[in-house]
Design a protein around this motif. Sequence first.
Motif, PDB file in Angstrom:
ATOM      1  N   ARG A   1       0.678  -0.923  -0.618  1.00 47.17           N
ATOM      2  CA  ARG A   1       0.146  -0.084   0.241  1.00 47.17           C
ATOM      3  C   ARG A   1       1.054   1.041   0.049  1.00 47.17           C
ATOM      4  N   ASN A   2       2.333   1.192  -0.286  1.00 46.93           N
ATOM      5  CA  ASN A   2       2.887   2.475   0.000  1.00 46.93           C
ATOM      6  C   ASN A   2       2.870   2.821   1.171  1.00 46.93           C
ATOM      7  N   GLN A   3       2.836   2.390   2.458  1.00 49.39           N
ATOM      8  CA  GLN A   3       2.478   3.053   3.512  1.00 49.39           C
ATOM      9  C   GLN A   3       3.926   2.600   4.036  1.00 49.39           C
ATOM     10  N   PHE A   4       5.468   3.054   3.511  1.00 49.36           N
ATOM     11  CA  PHE A   4       6.229   2.269   4.291  1.00 49.36           C
ATOM     12  C   PHE A   4       6.820   2.198   5.212  1.00 49.36           C
ATOM     13  N   GLU A   5       6.591   3.734   6.100  1.00 54.84           N
ATOM     14  CA  GLU A   5       7.157   3.462   7.981  1.00 54.84           C
ATOM     15  C   GLU A   5       6.116   3.234   8.421  1.00 54.84           C
ATOM     16  N   ARG A   6       5.056   2.755   8.115  1.00 50.43           N
ATOM     17  CA  ARG A   6       4.276   1.675   8.754  1.00 50.43           C
ATOM     18  C   ARG A   6       4.442  -0.115   8.336  1.00 50.43           C
ATOM     19  N   ALA A   7       5.003   0.192   7.747  1.00 48.03           N
ATOM     20  CA  ALA A   7       5.309  -1.112   7.599  1.00 48.03           C
ATOM     21  C   ALA A   7       6.902  -2.118   8.041  1.00 48.03           C
ATOM     22  N   ARG A   8       8.200  -0.697   7.754  1.00 44.39           N
ATOM     23  CA  ARG A   8       9.515  -0.439   8.825  1.00 44.39           C
ATOM     24  C   ARG A   8       9.381  -0.899   9.776  1.00 44.39           C
ATOM     25  N   ARG A   9       8.500  -0.225  10.476  1.00 38.59           N
ATOM     26  CA  ARG A   9       7.886  -0.314  12.059  1.00 38.59           C
ATOM     27  C   ARG A   9       6.793  -2.152  11.838  1.00 38.59           C
ATOM     28  N   ALA A  10       6.714  -2.893  11.522  1.00 36.69           N
ATOM     29  CA  ALA A  10       5.858  -3.625  11.962  1.00 36.69           C
ATOM     30  C   ALA A  10       6.960  -5.232  11.277  1.00 36.69           C
ATOM     31  N   LEU A  11       7.444  -4.369  10.923  1.00 40.45           N
ATOM     32  CA  LEU A  11       9.009  -5.482  10.384  1.00 40.45           C
ATOM     33  C   LEU A  11       9.570  -4.902  11.186  1.00 40.45           C
TER      34      LEU A  11
ATOM     35  N   GLU B   1      13.608 -18.419   8.852  1.00 49.36           N
ATOM     36  CA  GLU B   1      13.223 -18.631   7.633  1.00 49.36           C
ATOM     37  C   GLU B   1      12.057 -16.117   8.338  1.00 49.36           C
ATOM     38  N   GLY B   2      11.623 -15.986   9.825  1.00 51.32           N
ATOM     39  CA  GLY B   2      11.285 -15.095   9.953  1.00 51.32           C
ATOM     40  C   GLY B   2      12.231 -14.174   9.639  1.00 51.32           C
ATOM     41  N   ARG B   3      13.324 -14.629   9.998  1.00 50.46           N
ATOM     42  CA  ARG B   3      14.382 -13.462  10.106  1.00 50.46           C
ATOM     43  C   ARG B   3      14.964 -12.591   8.474  1.00 50.46           C
ATOM     44  N   ALA B   4      14.704 -14.119   7.968  1.00 50.15           N
ATOM     45  CA  ALA B   4      14.822 -13.315   6.645  1.00 50.15           C
ATOM     46  C   ALA B   4      14.224 -13.123   5.375  1.00 50.15           C
ATOM     47  N   LEU B   5      12.876 -13.515   5.840  1.00 50.73           N
ATOM     48  CA  LEU B   5      11.691 -12.411   5.685  1.00 50.73           C
ATOM     49  C   LEU B   5      11.609 -11.417   6.162  1.00 50.73           C
ATOM     50  N   CYS B   6      11.942 -11.179   6.757  1.00 53.09           N
ATOM     51  CA  CYS B   6      11.608  -9.634   7.407  1.00 53.09           C
ATOM     52  C   CYS B   6      12.715  -8.816   6.663  1.00 53.09           C
ATOM     53  N   ARG B   7      13.756  -9.201   6.569  1.00 55.97           N
ATOM     54  CA  ARG B   7      14.739  -8.053   6.516  1.00 55.97           C
ATOM     55  C   ARG B   7      15.149  -8.265   4.844  1.00 55.97           C
ATOM     56  N   ARG B   8      14.342  -9.798   4.112  1.00 54.83           N
ATOM     57  CA  ARG B   8      14.210  -8.639   2.607  1.00 54.83           C
ATOM     58  C   ARG B   8      13.049  -7.723   2.375  1.00 54.83           C
ATOM     59  N   ASP B   9      12.105  -7.818   3.040  1.00 51.69           N
ATOM     60  CA  ASP B   9      11.946  -6.681   2.965  1.00 51.69           C
ATOM     61  C   ASP B   9      11.592  -5.220   3.704  1.00 51.69           C
ATOM     62  N   LEU B  10      12.366  -4.901   4.282  1.00 50.99           N
ATOM     63  CA  LEU B  10      13.541  -3.697   4.712  1.00 50.99           C
ATOM     64  C   LEU B  10      14.026  -3.441   4.372  1.00 50.99           C
ATOM     65  N   ALA B  11      14.726  -4.926   3.330  1.00 48.11           N
ATOM     66  CA  ALA B  11      15.877  -3.780   1.959  1.00 48.11           C
ATOM     67  C   ALA B  11      14.319  -3.430   0.908  1.00 48.11           C
ATOM     68  N   LEU B  12      14.273  -3.656   0.977  1.00 51.06           N
ATOM     69  CA  LEU B  12      13.024  -2.659  -0.476  1.00 51.06           C
ATOM     70  C   LEU B  12      12.774  -1.994  -0.045  1.00 51.06           C
ATOM     71  N   ILE B  13      12.729  -1.191   1.420  1.00 46.05           N
ATOM     72  CA  ILE B  13      12.154  -0.498   1.438  1.00 46.05           C
ATOM     73  C   ILE B  13      13.091   0.794   1.758  1.00 46.05           C
TER      74      ILE B  13
ATOM     75  N   ARG C   1      15.541  -0.105  -0.380  1.00 48.32           N
ATOM     76  CA  ARG C   1      15.565   0.278  -1.809  1.00 48.32           C
ATOM     77  C   ARG C   1      15.215   1.562  -2.242  1.00 48.32           C
ATOM     78  N   THR C   2      13.465   1.289  -2.351  1.00 51.12           N
ATOM     79  CA  THR C   2      12.896   2.405  -2.305  1.00 51.12           C
ATOM     80  C   THR C   2      13.384   3.866  -1.276  1.00 51.12           C
ATOM     81  N   ASN C   3      13.757   4.226  -0.766  1.00 52.02           N
ATOM     82  CA  ASN C   3      13.779   5.574   0.019  1.00 52.02           C
ATOM     83  C   ASN C   3      15.907   5.609  -0.416  1.00 52.02           C
ATOM     84  N   GLY C   4      16.260   4.920  -2.026  1.00 52.17           N
ATOM     85  CA  GLY C   4      17.635   5.384  -2.337  1.00 52.17           C
ATOM     86  C   GLY C   4      18.597   4.612  -1.314  1.00 52.17           C
ATOM     87  N   ASP C   5      18.457   3.998  -0.240  1.00 50.65           N
ATOM     88  CA  ASP C   5      19.265   3.425   0.665  1.00 50.65           C
ATOM     89  C   ASP C   5      19.862   1.956  -0.510  1.00 50.65           C
ATOM     90  N   ASP C   6      20.514   2.118  -1.202  1.00 52.10           N
ATOM     91  CA  ASP C   6      20.910   0.843  -2.227  1.00 52.10           C
ATOM     92  C   ASP C   6      22.222   0.319  -0.930  1.00 52.10           C
TER      93      ASP C   6
END
Length: 1000
Positions: free
Chosen positions: A766-776, A790-802, A804-809
């Motif tokens: 939903r492009n609610q990135f700050e809310r997503a970051r807090r939950a993750l 498995e849980g750590r991997a899923l969370c870090r993958r999605d935090l990495a995408l956030i 990327r979106t914020n320009g922090d490659d």
Amino acid sequence: MREKILDLPDVSCPPFRVLGPLQVRGTKGPLRVPPGRQELILAALLLETNRVVSTNYLVDLIWRDDPPETARTQVQICVSRLRKLLADADGEVSITTRPPGYVLHTDAANVDSALFTDLVTRARRLKEQGTPEQAVERLKSAMALWQGDCLSGMDSGPLGNRARQLNEERLGALELRMRMELELGRHERLVGELQMLTHENPLRERLRGQLMQALYWSGRQAEALDVFQVGRVLLDEELGLEPGRELKDLQSAILAGELPPPAGPEPVRAPPEPESSGESTATAAPTPERQDEVPHQMPATTADFVADAGQLAELEQALTGGPGRHMVGLAAITGRPGTGKSTLAVHMAHMLAETGFPDGQLYCDLRGTTAAPATSSEVLGRFLRALGIPGQLIPESLDERAEMYRTRLDSRRVLVVLDDAVNEGQVRPLLPGSRDCAVLVTSRARLTALPGAHRVELDVLDEDRALELLSRIIGEGRVRDEAVAAQALVRTVGRLPLALRIVAARLAARPHWTLASMVHRLANERHRLDELTHGEMTMRASLSLTYDGLAAADARLLRLLSMAQAPTLPSWLAGSLLDDDRPFPSDLMEPLVDVQMLDVVGVESTGGYRYRFHEIIRVYAREQLAAQETPEDRGAALARMAGGWMYLAEEAHRKVYGGDYTVLHGSALRWEPPVVGTDQLPADPMAWLDAEQASLCAMVEHTADEGLHEVSWDLATTLVTLFEVRGLYDLWEQTHLKALDAVRRAGNLRGTAAVRASLGSLYMSRNQFERARRALSSALDAFEALDEPEGRALCRRDLALIARTNGDDAGALELYGRSLADFDRADDVVGRASVLTQSAHIRMRQGDKDVAQTQLDEALAIYEEAGYAGGRARTLRRVGQLLLERGDHDRAVLTFTEVLELCHESGDVIGEGHLLRDLGHAFTQMGRPDRARAFYDRAIAAREHIMDFSGGALARLDLARLLEGDAAQSRELLIPAVDVFRDRGMARELTEAKRLLGVG
């Protein structure tokens, strides 16, 4: 010379029946034919009505190879007794002696087999004369004569060959009728019936082919091909054979998109064919066009519906109106429970489907009489998806959804049926704005605040229609023979249609019961319930009488089924509730269908049947559940039912991803449903998830309410397979918040972390990135404490995408690296592939093409080995983009073309828009502006067709760049885009559009 068309005779109940159990109707009721010799001789004579049957044949029929010396005498005695028996038959009949045997003389219309043959012959003649509609009606009348296999229940000996011949003729007539109805363009309405027929006759290739045609012409190409594959496996396992040439040719035509449409009047929605450009495959790509979606959501109509012509005419006028109508047609059917509101609405919708509303019918059960009515926002989301809007593009707010809904229906003629509305507030947002559309609402409330609505208030049936309904269910003969008792019976049930159906079903199942005895039983039951109101008393009496007559096991199943909160019930549910693993659990359901406590509403793609409760019956069954089942037994049954849904959802996820990848599972009980056909799930697991969406979500909420927190969170997170692909964000959030509350109350730390991590993915969508970051981040902390890789991997993958979106490659690559290590510890290869694909995109941006290529190659190999089509498509797109950056234009076009085809096959219309733009970029770089423009035009059309105006604006900007210098065309393209960029806050794109327009 054409056959003179006469009115069809009443073929509902000839006095002599062999198409099913042998039956003879007498002037005062059924005649009992003594089993054994008399039964065999009568059957033989009826099968050869008005023709000689030799005595030798009858002797062989009875004694086979060892007849006694008195055999012929005994045949004579049997015939003599039959003559006496038939003297009381309903219809003129006689048995005469004619060497070398006997003849049974009667009008052919008195014997169902003879009448069947005559009707089929007439139908073939009418078809040859060019009147297929009348031919179809003859065939329907012919099929209505059958009550089962010919002479079922008899040890028919040599008669078996004749019986098998008639059974074969029945199937031939069915196939002929299906063929003619398909040619008339009635494919949509035939799908359910053909699914049932194919399930009952799985080796019948012609029926299977007709089902494939009906599905294909209904826009269901994948299901059509799945039907072929199921048939191929079955033929190989049962007979060691391959499908015949006809079926193979049909499969090839469907694969190639070359199956000619039917010639009938109904609109054809076969999958579109790619256009042919005549260019080499290195530079040409398919450009599939999507036709407007035509939804057909109506449930099946009731076969024994008894119409009130006046009400039907009123409703038709209100809904269709005339050319002078200036507003949406609106009608409301109101009335108390059991009066047939839903039945009338569905019948009306089917009646108007072809002529009044050719652009489709939308239907929703608003659940107004349940504890959790559907919200208007939920219904709008469902309708918008049915109208072709991807879930990812459906706005969150009710007002925006209503606006999109009205826009989508503008200039279309669609009938909307809203069943069981709770009040006017629930209905108002669901009203279209177009005067060409119409809305039919049913409700127990009077809905007086719906402006402009024509109201039809249903009361009980008048006596004539009540008697007509009774006759249709139990037969005219029984009603005529006990006319006074029949009148008393309909009065005793208060002339309520539902109560009458229930009581009549019990009478139909017990032909030896008199109507008078049923009146007496009901009177006693009503006396016991005399403290209730009249309407409630009538229903309770009918239900109690039927319930009390059930076998103990059937009554217990009815009680336990009432726990299911699904809109329809699969047959395996009975097995899970009773912990019965028989291979055909529908056998457990059928006794309840026979007494109309359950309705059969369809056939699943796996071959199992679907059932449904009337809400009044469900409430009654729940009362019995509370009174007669212990909490422990209820809990155990619920756990097994939830375990069945969990098992199937888990299997669906595995089929999509190639295994238990990118998901966490809990320790709740699994209950494995029996295998039906070749598998518990169809070949397309997403189709199963789509079909069972409401049931699966209801089970998440039900288990959460009942404290089964482990299965609640497990099922909710497993369903992200469906929610993410279809963009069902409302359901994603609704189920997860419910499960989250359950796991928190239970102190379930692992479940809480899993649900929070999944909610983080939702907020990202939903492009609610700050809310997503807090939950993750919260979930990641919990998974660290639990040492859950498995849980750590899923969370870090999605935090990495956030990141990327914020320009922090750099931060994203660091998170991807740690995620990759954890996916490896969890042996999750698909999770590894997803990280490789995402990090490769960063490497491409950084110019590190070789590393990107290596990562994409490994990811692609993983997805291909696992069989995860979605991951493969996403990775292939990145491969195409990398090829484009390397200047390998031809291979890039080939790659984009392959992904475009994958998107089109899977129905990913958003993905198609992306790929069409990619192809536009490729041809631009190749210096081929005409081809580039064609793809940009298609990208604009594809995006704006699904009301993705942001995506459409980006494609407009692309095309404007290509046409830079042509001020008129640029202006036409960019004026709409500028408004979108301004409204969406897309500053960079807005600046570029203004530059191209030459404005500040």
